[in-house]
Design an enzyme around this catalytic site. Sequence first.
Site, PDB file in Angstrom:
ATOM      1  N   THR A  27     -35.946  24.863  10.767  1.00  0.00           N
ATOM      2  CA  THR A  27     -34.838  23.914  10.852  1.00  0.00           C
ATOM      3  C   THR A  27     -33.573  24.615  11.332  1.00  0.00           C
ATOM      4  OG1 THR A  27     -33.205  22.760   9.468  1.00  0.00           O
ATOM      5  CG2 THR A  27     -34.751  24.172   8.331  1.00  0.00           C
ATOM      6  N   SER A  82     -28.661  24.433   1.325  1.00  0.00           N
ATOM      7  CA  SER A  82     -29.464  23.787   0.278  1.00  0.00           C
ATOM      8  C   SER A  82     -30.635  24.709  -0.036  1.00  0.00           C
ATOM      9  CB  SER A  82     -29.990  22.422   0.730  1.00  0.00           C
ATOM     10  OG  SER A  82     -31.143  22.586   1.535  1.00  0.00           O
ATOM     11  N   TYR A 112     -33.693  23.752  -0.072  1.00  0.00           N
ATOM     12  CA  TYR A 112     -34.711  23.437   0.950  1.00  0.00           C
ATOM     13  C   TYR A 112     -34.504  24.308   2.190  1.00  0.00           C
ATOM     14  CZ  TYR A 112     -36.248  21.286   5.255  1.00  0.00           C
ATOM     15  OH  TYR A 112     -36.753  21.110   6.513  1.00  0.00           O
ATOM     16  N   HIS A 113     -33.286  24.315   2.706  1.00  0.00           N
ATOM     17  CA  HIS A 113     -33.040  25.108   3.911  1.00  0.00           C
ATOM     18  C   HIS A 113     -33.235  26.599   3.639  1.00  0.00           C
ATOM     19  CE1 HIS A 113     -30.925  21.296   5.043  1.00  0.00           C
ATOM     20  NE2 HIS A 113     -31.477  21.571   6.190  1.00  0.00           N
ATOM     21  N   LYS A 141     -36.770  27.564   3.983  1.00  0.00           N
ATOM     22  CA  LYS A 141     -37.184  27.716   5.381  1.00  0.00           C
ATOM     23  C   LYS A 141     -36.757  29.075   5.943  1.00  0.00           C
ATOM     24  CE  LYS A 141     -38.642  24.241   7.240  1.00  0.00           C
ATOM     25  NZ  LYS A 141     -40.010  23.665   7.318  1.00  0.00           N
TER      26      LYS A 141
END
Lengths: 381, 381
Positions: free
Chosen positions: A144, A179, A181-182, A185
């Site tokens: 991302t 975040s 989530y990021h 990644k």
Amino acid sequence: MKRILILGADGYLGWASTVALHQDGHKLTIVDNYSKRKYMKELNRDPLVTLPKLKTRLTSINKTRHKINIYDKDCTNYVELKAIIKKHKPEVIIHFAELPSAPFSMLNNIYGWKTLQNNIQSTFNVAHIIKEINPDCHIIKLGTMGEYGTPNIDIEEGWLKVNHNGRNDKFLYPRQASSLYHTSKIMDTDLLWFYTRMNNLRVTDLMQGPVYGLCVNSANEKPMESTFTYDDIFGTVLNRFIVQAVAGIPLTVYGSGNQIRGYINIADTIDCIRLTLANTPHSGKLNIYNQFTQQFSVNELAKLVKVSLNEIGINTKITKISNPRIEKEKHYYNAKHTNINKIGLKPTLLDSEVIIDIAKYVLKHKSKINKKIINPKVKWK
Amino acid sequence: MKRILILGADGYLGWASTVALHQDGHKLTIVDNYSKRKYMKELNRDPLVTLPKLKTRLTSINKTRHKINIYDKDCTNYVELKAIIKKHKPEVIIHFAELPSAPFSMLNNIYGWKTLQNNIQSTFNVAHIIKEINPDCHIIKLGTMGEYGTPNIDIEEGWLKVNHNGRNDKFLYPRQASSLYHTSKIMDTDLLWFYTRMNNLRVTDLMQGPVYGLCVNSANEKPMESTFTYDDIFGTVLNRFIVQAVAGIPLTVYGSGNQIRGYINIADTIDCIRLTLANTPHSGKLNIYNQFTQQFSVNELAKLVKVSLNEIGINTKITKISNPRIEKEKHYYNAKHTNINKIGLKPTLLDSEVIIDIAKYVLKHKSKINKKIINPKVKWK
């Protein structure tokens, strides 16, 4: 024709890729454990249309071309994933099997750790199994653009050349996300780059911006719907704005709305997958593409939706609400994205026609819109 | 006097810190689940001396000063760790509760994932609990110089200022490790930096080089032994060389021996912990120290051991063996390490006296040396 394993085939991108690559004549094996559906249910979030599970959806496309093998399995299970890879000997693995939501990861410690664990472990499993069985297999992983954050310098494509005290080296571009989530990644990328260096794997990392749009089908078959979410946790911004407009509620811009990101149409995502399939990295090489086509601020997106939908008689208000996230609202943003164009992407640009097309799909399902799941409930602080 | 929570108190550094900070008059709560002991047993590796568990060891030091609270708990258990933190309200948490071995992490997928999961989850739990309960608590985390790898530019202390296309920004120094263990520590740093930015935590990251030496006790009490490992999986290089010399077997240099790293005496590690305790970061600040005192190549270390032990009549051979690791054997290495000196570290430099002191301890336990667990069995490829 390639033997391709798609992990996370039930998702927005996973299903769209499955349909497209099947039509292209590839021989597919697909896997999903429906964990995103499970978490959406837990959190009382529904997509606009609840689609049948993969087996049922496959019946309508599974006749004319190669049969698609399908597994209801968890990619964090090393033994089971290895058995699938051993049996079907994929030449390419496309890894979508990650929990994809920033707000989900920031909801509490349980979902936060679940996001980290699921995403890191599934990536670890893929890399370690491929190292063991077939280092020549091409791993395509969805990253991302959010990994880069909003640095004060130009965002390059994956790598940064550094000159320091008169000496030079090249590194993964610095990553600093907003975040969990990021951040998961970022860790994925670290893991894949580790295995690429150590074991001469062939990896493509697609640093994707927020996706919008419908899974349109270029062939003669009927368009095969992909899961369309618009809620505060799993929806992406442009799709959410269009649903708000159709539902007759104001578009909710978080904070000042000056946050700039790079966006991409799902049709282009699928084309990027096709292009990277045709561009296998050399052994020991990690290819990184910044996978978006246009930069917009959130304000620009909201205005574009307002103006476009006015053309079909929808009057829309835009409202600014307190930003539930911690992110810079005024920042420099200049991200390169030429690598994917160099290998052949013809970008689908965002215009009123695209927005109206999406709105028509949403209008068809207007009665299903649940207005209560749109305003942000998850706060970073 | 501070209320300090030490996670991983049974280990080489954890126990040494426990003894020292207890003597300094701090009020300690210590935690260990003995997982390293469990894995060493599984892999048939023993330390030079098998020490009693914490409760027994504490009886000899637990009378004169503050009582030490002790827990046999797993720091990856969020609920249990939170209960301990809620009850004892630490002002400082020192996080040693990580699996510390590169070869262990590279042995197979099970130990590889175990290392990632244990280290990331324990760090996640600490950061998330502190965010929830008391963001003012100072988290001190042991990192490793191995996170930086061997870049072709000078290694700065944690951060790198980048000028790119005429614009500037500052980032975490690029990290690129050569084992899964070291990669897990990169992820730790990413997590802590994330929580520091988002929730204004106060964090110190000690980027430590390989440690050597004994847990020496500066006060009047008898020296309190810390676990001394010398095997191929859990031993560090200098301690292992000294054991090989004492056992009358050649020192095994991996590959060319030109690999350069920064080393530190365990006495200095303890002093660094003391100094960082006295230098709490501002709210929202991540302080990073490169925690080593001298750079050596492996060849230089081996020669120093040979020459030093010759003084006490031990004749040593040095032999080069095929490198079981994948790492650069000829590389630039210039790592800064002035931050810790600025706050007061007086380095203990490595000389023949230090080496002979360690050898005397090993000689006392010579009969316990197991020569079969020294040569490397874990290969990166």
